[in-house]
Design a protein around this motif. Sequence first.
Motif, mmCIF file in Angstrom:
data_model
loop_
_atom_site.group_PDB
_atom_site.id
_atom_site.type_symbol
_atom_site.label_atom_id
_atom_site.label_comp_id
_atom_site.label_asym_id
_atom_site.label_seq_id
_atom_site.Cartn_x
_atom_site.Cartn_y
_atom_site.Cartn_z
ATOM 1 N N LYS A 77 0.696 -1.307 -0.076
ATOM 2 C CA LYS A 77 0.150 -0.202 0.054
ATOM 3 C C LYS A 77 0.971 1.153 -0.178
ATOM 4 N N VAL A 78 1.951 1.192 0.623
ATOM 5 C CA VAL A 78 2.851 2.569 0.729
ATOM 6 C C VAL A 78 3.353 2.864 -0.269
ATOM 7 N N TYR A 91 7.045 7.771 11.943
ATOM 8 C CA TYR A 91 6.309 8.963 11.386
ATOM 9 C C TYR A 91 4.703 8.987 11.568
ATOM 10 N N GLY A 92 4.299 7.858 11.608
ATOM 11 C CA GLY A 92 2.794 7.684 11.470
ATOM 12 C C GLY A 92 2.374 7.689 10.129
ATOM 13 N N LYS A 97 0.933 9.263 4.261
ATOM 14 C CA LYS A 97 0.109 9.441 3.326
ATOM 15 C C LYS A 97 0.389 10.753 2.554
ATOM 16 N N GLN A 98 0.681 11.836 3.359
ATOM 17 C CA GLN A 98 0.691 13.280 2.910
ATOM 18 C C GLN A 98 2.233 13.248 2.027
ATOM 19 N N ILE A 99 3.110 12.544 2.673
ATOM 20 C CA ILE A 99 4.377 12.772 1.852
ATOM 21 C C ILE A 99 4.272 11.855 0.614
ATOM 22 N N LYS A 100 3.687 10.470 0.396
ATOM 23 C CA LYS A 100 3.400 9.740 -0.555
ATOM 24 C C LYS A 100 2.667 10.812 -1.604
ATOM 25 N N LYS A 101 1.693 11.425 -1.303
ATOM 26 C CA LYS A 101 1.129 12.355 -2.403
ATOM 27 C C LYS A 101 2.106 13.330 -2.842
#
Length: 92
Positions: free
Chosen positions: A7-8, A18-19, A24-28
Amino acid sequence: MGKHTKKVHITGKYGTRYGASLRKQIKKIEITQHAKYTCSFCGKDSVRRVAVGIWKCGGCRKVLAGGAYTMNTPAAATVRSNIRRLRELAEH
């Protein structure tokens, strides 16, 4: 073979640190900054990020200024539309 992430994707390098929400924000952000964009000069899909806010076209070798993580920012789009509107008003 190396381990794959399910998923990541690109944020697998951070592991469990980092949680989930921050990852998820960094992924975007990382997906948009590593993507190829269309050049407004030559039309090729070859604009890549060189550094923060600096984008270079691999086709025509033009260097463009843009956003930190994306080629075009929402603020830049607003400014562009305002300039177009004012230019049309001045012509009439």
